[in-house]
Design an enzyme around this catalytic site. Structure first.
Site, PDB file in Angstrom:
ATOM      1  N   LYS A  11       5.104   1.717  -6.320  1.00 22.04           N
ATOM      2  CA  LYS A  11       3.975   2.644  -6.457  1.00 22.04           C
ATOM      3  C   LYS A  11       2.923   2.522  -5.380  1.00 22.04           C
ATOM      4  O   LYS A  11       3.302   1.804  -4.260  1.00 22.04           O
ATOM      5  CB  LYS A  11       2.981   2.125  -7.660  1.00 22.04           C
ATOM      6  CG  LYS A  11       2.313   0.820  -7.403  1.00 22.04           C
ATOM      7  CD  LYS A  11       1.114   0.564  -6.689  1.00 22.04           C
ATOM      8  CE  LYS A  11       0.719  -0.666  -6.376  1.00 22.04           C
ATOM      9  NZ  LYS A  11      -0.172  -0.961  -5.276  1.00 22.04           N
ATOM     10  N   PRO A  95      10.171  -3.111  -0.415  1.00 25.21           N
ATOM     11  CA  PRO A  95       9.730  -4.140   0.356  1.00 25.21           C
ATOM     12  C   PRO A  95       8.738  -5.247  -0.352  1.00 25.21           C
ATOM     13  O   PRO A  95       7.974  -4.827  -0.943  1.00 25.21           O
ATOM     14  CB  PRO A  95       8.950  -3.646   1.555  1.00 25.21           C
ATOM     15  CG  PRO A  95       9.549  -2.103   1.670  1.00 25.21           C
ATOM     16  CD  PRO A  95       9.808  -1.853   0.397  1.00 25.21           C
ATOM     17  N   LEU A 100       3.046  -2.134  -2.631  1.00 26.49           N
ATOM     18  CA  LEU A 100       3.908  -1.088  -3.278  1.00 26.49           C
ATOM     19  C   LEU A 100       4.261  -1.564  -4.770  1.00 26.49           C
ATOM     20  O   LEU A 100       5.016  -0.959  -5.573  1.00 26.49           O
ATOM     21  CB  LEU A 100       5.319  -0.728  -2.534  1.00 26.49           C
ATOM     22  CG  LEU A 100       5.289  -0.307  -1.110  1.00 26.49           C
ATOM     23  CD1 LEU A 100       6.681  -0.251  -0.493  1.00 26.49           C
ATOM     24  CD2 LEU A 100       4.479   0.985  -1.200  1.00 26.49           C
ATOM     25  N   GLY A 102       6.109  -3.884  -5.943  1.00 28.02           N
ATOM     26  CA  GLY A 102       7.459  -4.106  -6.509  1.00 28.02           C
ATOM     27  C   GLY A 102       7.601  -5.111  -7.240  1.00 28.02           C
ATOM     28  O   GLY A 102       8.517  -5.169  -8.265  1.00 28.02           O
ATOM     29  N   GLY A 103       6.983  -6.249  -7.075  1.00 27.75           N
ATOM     30  CA  GLY A 103       7.350  -7.610  -7.988  1.00 27.75           C
ATOM     31  C   GLY A 103       6.753  -6.959  -9.428  1.00 27.75           C
ATOM     32  O   GLY A 103       7.363  -7.481 -10.620  1.00 27.75           O
ATOM     33  N   SER A 104       5.535  -6.343  -9.390  1.00 30.04           N
ATOM     34  CA  SER A 104       4.906  -5.993 -10.708  1.00 30.04           C
ATOM     35  C   SER A 104       5.811  -4.879 -11.386  1.00 30.04           C
ATOM     36  O   SER A 104       6.259  -4.993 -12.632  1.00 30.04           O
ATOM     37  CB  SER A 104       3.577  -5.388 -10.540  1.00 30.04           C
ATOM     38  OG  SER A 104       2.828  -6.083  -9.763  1.00 30.04           O
ATOM     39  N   ASP A 137      -1.503  -5.070 -12.084  1.00 33.05           N
ATOM     40  CA  ASP A 137      -1.033  -3.715 -11.914  1.00 33.05           C
ATOM     41  C   ASP A 137       0.210  -3.505 -12.518  1.00 33.05           C
ATOM     42  O   ASP A 137       0.835  -2.636 -12.311  1.00 33.05           O
ATOM     43  CB  ASP A 137      -0.798  -3.258 -10.381  1.00 33.05           C
ATOM     44  CG  ASP A 137      -0.135  -3.952  -9.600  1.00 33.05           C
ATOM     45  OD1 ASP A 137       0.423  -5.038 -10.253  1.00 33.05           O
ATOM     46  OD2 ASP A 137       0.044  -3.767  -8.477  1.00 33.05           O
TER      47      ASP A 137
END
Ligand code: C5P
Length: 280
Positions: A11, A95, A100, A102-104, A137
């Site tokens: 995101k 990344p 961004l 990503g982990g979420s 998030d």
């Protein structure tokens, strides 16, 4: 069903206003999240063992209990009482630590995949509550492609796609910024420095990120990347996403992102990663 696959998206925050500090240590936000076409790949399979095993081929991400995917799976098992084992394979393209989400996104996809494999023991509202417990998030990744987030960012209202930008270039300088550090640095700033600059004004509001002054004060390359992107003819505006370090530039209609990417690399070096994405 014994296995399933998800493609968790990155995101960006088209805007991130910080309304103030909360008594629980978090900050009250008004932000607009939008999904991008950059995605990880997450495969989840029911296993014959009773463990939760994660592999991230080609990535140096930790695969132990600190990984959000593992934490999401453990929370799901605790909440449902399901003790089955699972093998999870995560291919990272987003990344890490880059603002961004990503982990979420991976954690949200894990919750959703496990719920499907186990025959939907949790209704959508319970899944959202688990997501919100794991991170501010994460609920966004269980909902519509664009949403306004208030509270910690977990109270979501869908935003119509009409009027939102549809294409951007993501630029990561080759490092991440820890989110808790970014908010702590924000808190330490005097009141007059607690506002990001207004990069553009849209029908949905000001494109502004209030974490920029705090993060730019330490990571001096970031404001240079932002100014460079903003001054290019291919872009209409540029800003940091979330707590950084990823910057994004909105692309002008018909702009050629490839030329921009070539010039970006020759200016900032090969550690500077970039990726053209569709939004929404
Ligand atoms: O919720 P999440 O785990 O993503 O938050 C990471 C850190 O970011 C929190 O521990 C907090 O320091 C900060 N944060 C905040 N206000 C928010 C979201 C995050 O202060 N709304």
């Amino acid at each position: 069903m014994n296995r399933t696959e998800r493609h968790p998206p990155a995101k960006i925050n088209l805007t991130l206003h910080i309304k103030g500090a909360r008594p629980d240590g978090f900050h009250e936000l008004d932000t607009i999240f939008i999904r991008t076409s950059l995605r990880d790949r997450l495969g989840v399979a029911r296993a014959s063992h009773r463990d939760l095993r994660l592999e991230c081929p080609g990535s140096d991400l930790p695969t132990g209990p600190d990984n959000l995917v593992v934490r999401a799976a453990e929370l799901f098992r605790k909440r449902t009482g399901i003790r089955d084992g699972f093998d999870v394979r995560l291919e990272k393209h987003i990344p890490a630590g880059g603002g961004l989400g990503g982990g979420s996104a991976d954690a949200a996809a894990t919750l959703d995949a496990l719920n499907e494999l186990c025959g939907h023991p949790l209704p959508p509202d319970d899944l959202l509550a688990l997501a919100s417990q794991l991170g501010s998030d994460i609920p966004f990744f269980l909902g519509p492609p664009a949403a306004r987030g208030t509270g910690r960012g977990e109270i979501l209202t869908p935003v119509e796609a009409a009027g939102l930008p549809d294409r951007a270039l993501l630029v990561n300088p080759g490092f991440g910024v820890p989110t808790p550090w970014a908010y702590a640095a924000y808190r330490a700033l005097p009141p007059e420095s607690k506002r990001g600059e207004i990069n553009a004004t849209f029908p949905w509001g000001e494109m502004r990120n209030d974490l920029e002054p705090a993060v730019f004060g330490k990571y001096l390359l970031l404001p240079r990347v932002k100014t460079w992107l903003r001054d290019r003819p291919e872009t209409t505006a540029a800003m940091m996403s979330g707590s950084g370090a990823t910057m994004f530039a909105l692309l002008a209609p018909a702009a050629d992102a490839a030329t921009l990417q070539l010039d970006l690399r020759s200016t900032f070096g090969h550690a500077c990663w970039s990726h053209e994405v569709r939004l929404g």
